[in-house]
Each structure stands twice: as C-alpha cells, then as structure tokens.
Design an enzyme around this catalytic site. Structure first.
Site, PDB file in Angstrom:
ATOM      1  N   GLU A   1     109.345  61.139  29.719  1.00  0.00           N
ATOM      2  CA  GLU A   1     110.662  61.041  30.356  1.00  0.00           C
ATOM      3  C   GLU A   1     111.173  62.387  30.854  1.00  0.00           C
ATOM      4  O   GLU A   1     111.899  62.468  31.832  1.00  0.00           O
ATOM      5  CB  GLU A   1     111.672  60.448  29.351  1.00  0.00           C
ATOM      6  CG  GLU A   1     113.060  60.213  29.917  1.00  0.00           C
ATOM      7  CD  GLU A   1     113.073  59.177  31.031  1.00  0.00           C
ATOM      8  OE1 GLU A   1     114.020  59.208  31.842  1.00  0.00           O
ATOM      9  OE2 GLU A   1     112.147  58.343  31.091  1.00  0.00           O
TER      10      GLU A   1
ATOM     11  N   ASP B   1      98.819  80.234  59.706  1.00  0.00           N
ATOM     12  CA  ASP B   1      98.946  78.860  59.223  1.00  0.00           C
ATOM     13  C   ASP B   1     100.312  78.284  59.567  1.00  0.00           C
ATOM     14  O   ASP B   1     101.297  79.011  59.730  1.00  0.00           O
ATOM     15  CB  ASP B   1      98.787  78.815  57.700  1.00  0.00           C
ATOM     16  CG  ASP B   1      97.334  78.892  57.279  1.00  0.00           C
ATOM     17  OD1 ASP B   1      96.461  78.650  58.112  1.00  0.00           O
ATOM     18  OD2 ASP B   1      97.093  79.211  56.099  1.00  0.00           O
TER      19      ASP B   1
END
Length: 263
Positions: free
Chosen positions: A128, A181
């Site tokens: 969780e 890039d």
C-alpha cells in the site's frame, strides 16, 4: 558513480544491469550498480518488512526499520571502501530517492541533475505504501515516472537508472548522442535517415545528401521545432528560442491557419 537499489526483488535487475549500455558501463568501471534485498535487514524471525497501517484500512505498509537499516548499511560499506582506497576526499552524502507515484515527475532535466551525483540510492516499494517516517527522515527526493500505478518501484527505478547512466562521460560510444536526444535540448529530436537513399520509392531529403553541414544543421533544427510544435507544443514554453526559431514557428502556424501543406 555508484547506484544502489533497495528492493524486495533484486533478481529483476540482473538482466538490466548486465546487458547493453549499462553492462558496458560497468565493465568500463564508469558506474557501479547494485541491487540489495532490504528483507535481509528485517531483524525479525519472519523477515517481515510490512505491517498493517495504524488507524485501519486496506493493504500493508512498509516498515521503517528494514529500509533505514539497509540505507545505513550501504553508507557504512561505502565509507569502508573509501577508507581502503587512496582517495582523500570525504564521502559525500548520497541522494536517496523514493520511487513513488506521489513524487516529482521525472524529466530529462532531473536526469541531468542526478548525473552530477557521486552516489544515488533508490528505494523501491510495494504494497500500500511506505511508513511516512521514511519520507520525512530518510529520503532526499521522491520521483514518479508518470501518472499511473505500477506493482512496485523496480521498473521506475530501472527507467531512472538507464536515463542517468547514459549521461555519464564515456558511457555512450558517441558523446554527442546524449546531447541531441529528445528533451535534451528541450525539443523533440529531428528525424533520422540512413542507407539506402531511396527505399520503395521513399527518398531521403536531398539536403541530408548535400554535404553542406550548416544547411543540414539548419534543417535539423527546423525539423525538431516542427516535430515539437506538432506533437508536444507544451515544451516550447520552456525552450529558449532564437529569432530564427520564432520566425519558423510563425510560418508553421500561418501554414496551418491557411490550410497550406507544411513542408
């Protein structure tokens, strides 16, 4: 650089760390990548690392003890290694990164920032969530790779590690690759072509065959602007644009408004 990953599933990193660019980077001694099972630091007979949350609710929460102990062990080992070496500089504190959907969205700019560090520790959670004291008193950063939920933090950590490692000097065969890039310049990358010059009737743009480097550079800049404007116009709000860039974008906008082909 050294990167340590605290995880319940260290075997997930075997292929990633030992293949392709990351494997070569380790072989060159540019980066050290380590996956550490923080269950080894549970300190109880059942080796449990999670428990039910106070106040009730569904799911289990990762306990603070194993993760704090694992990070402290990593720091201790690093100090011992430095003491045995010939280096005289004191050990700098690492960036301790919690991979978490609540964290800051990971970007190329963040990758460039992290690539300047000497040591990064990643914490990969499951269940969780984390005991809040891990966030408050242990980590320096919380990162998310997007607005969706995954089973654990391992895949996000792999994404960040790959993105950061390829920016380190000597990792890529061509040092200019990372510079051009997508997102490195703030823009999406321009189109690429290779041999053959004509394939099934589709031709490589003549300008790329011209051998005129200045014209090629100009074409690539325009195409990067075009692609960003078409696909991710939000990025243009954060890019430093030259007068030539702005003129080209105005032309693109005018062509769209008049229904003319954008060529």
């Amino acid at each position: 650089m050294r990167m340590d990953v605290l995880t319940l599933f260290p075997e997930m990193f075997d292929g990633v760390f030992n293949s392709s660019i990351l494997g070569k980077a380790q072989d060159k001694g540019i980066v050290s990548l380590n996956a550490i099972n923080f269950r080894d630091f549970a300190g109880n007979k059942h080796s449990s690392v999670d428990d039910m949350p106070y106040g009730g609710g569904g799911g289990m929460v990762l306990k603070p003890e194993p993760i704090f102990s694992a990070v402290e062990d990593v720091l201790s080992r690093r100090t011992q290694e430095r003491d045995k070496s010939t280096e005289t500089e004191p050990v700098s504190p690492p960036r301790v990164i919690l991979m978490c959907p609540q964290g800051e969205t990971f970007t190329q700019r963040k990758a460039e920032e992290l690539a300047k560090e000497e040591h990064i520790v990643f914490i990969c959670g499951h269940y969780e969530g984390y005991d809040e004291r891990i966030r408050q008193y242990l980590v320096t950063d919380e990162l998310s790779i997007g607005d969706y939920v995954l089973t654990g933090g391992e895949v996000p950590a792999m994404v960040v590690i790959d993105s950061v490692a390829r920016l380190l000097p000597g990792v890529l065969g061509n040092e200019n690759s990372a510079v051009s890039d997508s997102f490195s310049t703030g823009l999406l990358e321009y189109p690429h072509y290779t041999r053959p010059a004509e394939f099934r009737g589709w031709k490589v743009p003549d300008i790329l065959l011209s051998g005129h480097h200045a014209n090629v550079a100009d074409w690539r800049r325009k195409e990067a602007l075009r692609r960003t404007w078409q696909r991710r116009p939000d990025l243009l709000d954060h890019v430093e644009l030259s007068p030539k860039d702005r003129k080209w974008l105005e032309q693109l906008q005018a062509e769209r408004e008049h229904g003319d082909p954008i060529g």
